[in-house]
Design a protein around this motif. Structure first.
Motif: not given
Length: 138
Positions: A24-26, A75-77, A81-85, A106-109
């Motif tokens: 989560v972006a803080m 990227v917003k607070v 945040v998901c990183c794919y490789a 905001a973790g949704q949508g």
């Protein structure tokens, strides 16, 4: 009139590769404008790529290069945040991975692709010298 930008259309197709990191972006990671620092995002990508590359190499790896870094959206607070490789190619002692960062606002949508880059990692032996990059059999 076409309702989406090129970046938005690309985002509709979904992430490329396997989920390698999620956080989560803080607020502590923001720039003066209130967006998350690009360096924080690059660090997350480097760690996620390193973990993925080390698994494929069956051991220690180091980052050799980063190319084609593109930031599409901030990227917003509070964003998840998901990183794919996704592995692109394996050479004798190195491997290249395409990394993408997607967020859920905001973790949704709907997921939104915010950045991508190509990372190359070199496999090292116990003495810190390049060694063959072995595919993981597990």
């Amino acid at each position: 009139m076409w309702p989406y930008t090129f970046e938005e259309v690309e985002s509709l197709s979904g992430p490329r590769g396997e989920l390698a990191a999620r956080t989560v972006a803080m607020p502590a990671d923001t720039n003066p404008a209130g967006d998350i620092f690009g360096g924080w995002i690059m660090s997350l990508m480097d760690k996620a790529g390193m973990v993925t590359a080390a698994r494929h190499a069956n051991g220690r790896v180091v980052t050799a290069s980063v190319t084609d870094m593109e930031f599409h959206f901030p990227v917003k607070v509070g964003d998840v945040v998901c990183c794919y490789a996704d592995i692109d190619r394996i050479k004798r002692s190195s491997a290249s991975f395409h990394l993408e960062v997607w967020v859920l606002r905001a973790g949704q949508g709907r997921r939104l692709k915010v950045t991508s880059a190509d990372f190359t990692f070199v496999a090292l032996d116990d003495e810190g010298k390049p060694r063959p990059f072995a595919a993981n059999e597990n």
